[in-house]
Design a protein around this motif. Structure first.
Motif, short mmCIF file in Angstrom:
data_model
loop_
_atom_site.label_atom_id
_atom_site.label_comp_id
_atom_site.label_asym_id
_atom_site.label_seq_id
_atom_site.Cartn_x
_atom_site.Cartn_y
_atom_site.Cartn_z
N GLY A 9 0.82 -1.21 0.00
CA GLY A 9 0.00 0.00 0.00
C GLY A 9 0.86 1.26 0.00
O GLY A 9 2.09 1.20 0.12
N THR A 11 1.54 3.76 2.08
CA THR A 11 2.49 4.08 3.15
C THR A 11 3.71 3.17 3.09
O THR A 11 4.82 3.57 3.44
CB THR A 11 1.83 3.88 4.54
OG1 THR A 11 0.44 4.02 4.41
CG2 THR A 11 2.37 4.81 5.58
N TYR A 172 0.37 -6.10 2.22
CA TYR A 172 1.23 -5.44 3.20
C TYR A 172 0.75 -4.01 3.42
O TYR A 172 0.54 -3.26 2.46
CB TYR A 172 2.68 -5.43 2.72
CG TYR A 172 3.32 -6.79 2.80
CD1 TYR A 172 3.81 -7.27 4.02
CD2 TYR A 172 3.41 -7.60 1.69
CE1 TYR A 172 4.39 -8.53 4.10
CE2 TYR A 172 3.99 -8.87 1.76
CZ TYR A 172 4.47 -9.32 2.98
OH TYR A 172 5.04 -10.56 3.06
N THR A 173 0.58 -3.64 4.69
CA THR A 173 0.03 -2.33 4.98
C THR A 173 0.66 -1.72 6.22
O THR A 173 1.66 -2.23 6.74
CB THR A 173 -1.52 -2.44 5.05
OG1 THR A 173 -2.06 -1.14 5.21
CG2 THR A 173 -1.98 -3.33 6.19
N ILE A 178 -5.87 -7.14 10.67
CA ILE A 178 -7.24 -6.62 10.79
C ILE A 178 -7.61 -6.62 12.26
O ILE A 178 -7.42 -7.62 12.96
CB ILE A 178 -8.22 -7.47 9.96
CG1 ILE A 178 -7.84 -7.37 8.48
CG2 ILE A 178 -9.67 -7.03 10.21
CD1 ILE A 178 -8.65 -8.26 7.57
N ALA A 181 -11.68 -3.16 15.46
CA ALA A 181 -12.17 -1.85 15.01
C ALA A 181 -10.94 -1.08 14.54
O ALA A 181 -9.80 -1.50 14.83
CB ALA A 181 -12.86 -1.09 16.13
N ASP A 182 -11.14 0.03 13.86
CA ASP A 182 -10.00 0.81 13.39
C ASP A 182 -9.14 1.24 14.58
O ASP A 182 -9.61 2.00 15.44
CB ASP A 182 -10.51 2.04 12.62
CG ASP A 182 -9.37 2.80 11.94
OD1 ASP A 182 -8.20 2.60 12.32
OD2 ASP A 182 -9.66 3.59 11.02
N PRO A 183 -7.89 0.76 14.67
CA PRO A 183 -7.07 1.10 15.83
C PRO A 183 -6.77 2.59 15.96
O PRO A 183 -6.38 3.06 17.02
CB PRO A 183 -5.79 0.29 15.62
CG PRO A 183 -5.80 -0.15 14.20
CD PRO A 183 -7.22 -0.15 13.73
N ALA A 208 -14.84 -0.06 6.93
CA ALA A 208 -13.49 -0.38 7.40
C ALA A 208 -12.59 -0.40 6.17
O ALA A 208 -12.62 -1.32 5.37
CB ALA A 208 -13.48 -1.74 8.09
N GLN A 209 -11.80 0.66 5.99
CA GLN A 209 -11.07 0.82 4.73
C GLN A 209 -9.82 -0.05 4.65
O GLN A 209 -9.05 0.10 3.71
CB GLN A 209 -10.70 2.29 4.51
CG GLN A 209 -9.96 2.84 5.67
CD GLN A 209 -8.81 3.77 5.42
OE1 GLN A 209 -8.30 4.31 6.36
NE2 GLN A 209 -8.36 3.97 4.20
#
Ligand code: ADP
Ligand code: ASP
Ligand code: MG
Length: 402
Positions: A9, A11, A172-173, A178, A181-183, A208-209
């Motif tokens: 991704g 980043t 890879y991100t 996952i 919830a969004d951390p 959840a993107q």
């Protein structure tokens, strides 16, 4: 011999050092004896910057030209990635979507892949090269460049993994898997070791993107195993796979909130057969996706209809609904959609009640509700989004191993 698709991704390839680190990962697995296809996103915030450039020149840019522009971010990354791999002494070749025949429909900025030609990739893999593919893009049958919607490089990767019958698609991100919830919003969110296609599909559809929705649709259809993994350490991340027996024991696997939607209420439409069909036909003609819908009938033979659309589509949706005979049309783009998801909901009751009670205890008003077999969603006021997400995350004890 194993074939692995690795997707990096934005980043994870944001600068030269990270690009080299990603290249090293590809080379390590290549050296261990696997065939490797690397799919890259544009570096860092490049796609946002390209969008800004476009809008600084024309506030209603042509979608065809936008796609030509946006695709260049990934093209740049792919060439740089091939160079980074070369610098480690391994052969690699980069391709744009067009060069490897990723054919899509013509729906610019949100195109869907319809076909991929594997011959060029297989030829290069047989020469022992690492093949690097620019994500997020394709070409329609008239040779116009298209893009697959924001976050679409995941879909490029999974579609390639399906086509090539890859043993694994590693995404890879910048998170180590996952989470429940969004951390970024829920500090006690917990990483999941495994999640089913259906659960992550609902979570991603509801905002959840972490992975692109279409990529999971592909993965489920073609049974592609995916791991969402950190690019910054050696963590094994989260495996996305078919549902297995013990998963049903977990009632709620995750929660998510999105502010990407807006609500339209059409007040006073005739309460007669064909009205809803007519409204949603007009919206469908404009390719506007409608999610939640509620209708109330009032005493005077008129009905009120409320539905949600993506914020991006709000102006077009309003123009479209104005064609309908009604007393008044009201738009609200200050809403959030909160969802809890889990395949265990199929066999457990009381989940909706617990969610509603939690919101009520927090004095959060529910404006709309929708459910599926494995999901409950509520529309609430936008400014309460984070508080609501944390409250349901705590109520369902998602921070604890279940
Ligand atoms: P990439 O550029 O690698 O595609 P994205 O920004 O698209 O990365 O996706 C990763 C981000 O998704 C994370 O930084 C995280 O904040 C967000 N995210 C949202 N929901 C979740 C979740 N349930 N688990 C993990 N990450 C999530
Ligand atoms: N670069 C595109 C975006 O920012 C696609 C992707 O990253 O997957 O949306
Ligand atoms: Mg992404």
């Amino acid at each position: 011999m194993q074939l692995i698709v690795q997707k990096f991704g934005g980043t994870s390839v944001a600068d030269a050092a990270r690009m080299k680190r990603a290249a090293k990962r590809a080379v390590e697995e290549y050296s261990a004896g696997s065939k490797i296809v690397v799919v890259v996103s544009a570096q860092g915030k490049m796609t946002d910057e390209l969008l800004e450039m476009a809008y600084s020149i024309n506030n209603k840019p042509s979608k065809r030209e936008l796609d030509s522009l946006l695709s260049t971010g990934e093209q740049m990354s792919s060439a740089l990635m091939a160079m980074a791999i070369h610098s480690l002494g391994v052969s690699a070749v980069s391709f744009t979507g067009r060069q490897i025949g990723i054919t899509t429909d013509s729906f610019h900025t949100k195109a869907r892949i319809v076909n991929i030609n594997d011959s060029r990739i297989l030829e290069e893999l047989s020469k022992n090269k690492i093949v690097v593919v620019a994500g997020y893009q394709g070409v329609d049958e008239n040779d116009n460049i298209t893009t697959l919607g924001r976050g679409g490089s995941d879909t490029s990767a999974v579609a390639l993994a399906a086509l090539l019958k890859a043993d694994m698609c590693d995404i890879y991100t910048d998170v180590d898997g996952i989470y429940t919830a969004d951390p970024r919003t829920v500090s006690n969110a917990r990483r999941l070791n495994k999640i089913s296609y259906d659960e992550i599909l609902e979570l991603a559809s509801m905002g959840a993107q972490v992975v692109h929705v279409r990529s999971i649709e592909f993965a489920k259809k073609f049974n592609v195993p995916i791991r969402v993994r950190p690019s910054f350490n050696n963590g094994t991340g989260t495996l996305i796979c078919k549902e297995v027996g013990e998963m049903e024991n977990i009632v709620v696997s995750g929660a998510t909130v999105t502010k990407d939607d807006a609500k339209i209420t059409i007040i006073g439409v005739a309460d007669e057969p064909g009205q809803a069909a007519n409204i949603f036909h007009e919206l469908a003609k404009e390719k506007i996706n409608v999610d939640m819908i509620i209708q109330n009938v009032s005493a005077n033979g008129l009905a009120d209809l409320t539905f949600t659309v993506q914020k991006d589509d709000l102006i077009l949706a309003l123009e479209t609904t104005k064609r309908i005979k009604a007393e008044e049309i009201i738009a609200d783009d200050k809403i959030a959609k909160l969802s809890v998801v889990g395949i265990g909901m199929r066999s457990h009751c009381g989940i909706a009640e617990k969610m509603f009670k939690t919101l009520s205890d927090e004095k959060i008003n529910i404006q709309m509700i929708s459910t599926s077999e494995i999901k409950i969603s509520c529309v609430i006021e936008e400014k309460q989004a984070e508080k609501a997400l944390n409250a349901v995350h705590n109520a369902f004890e998602l921070d604890k191993e279940q």
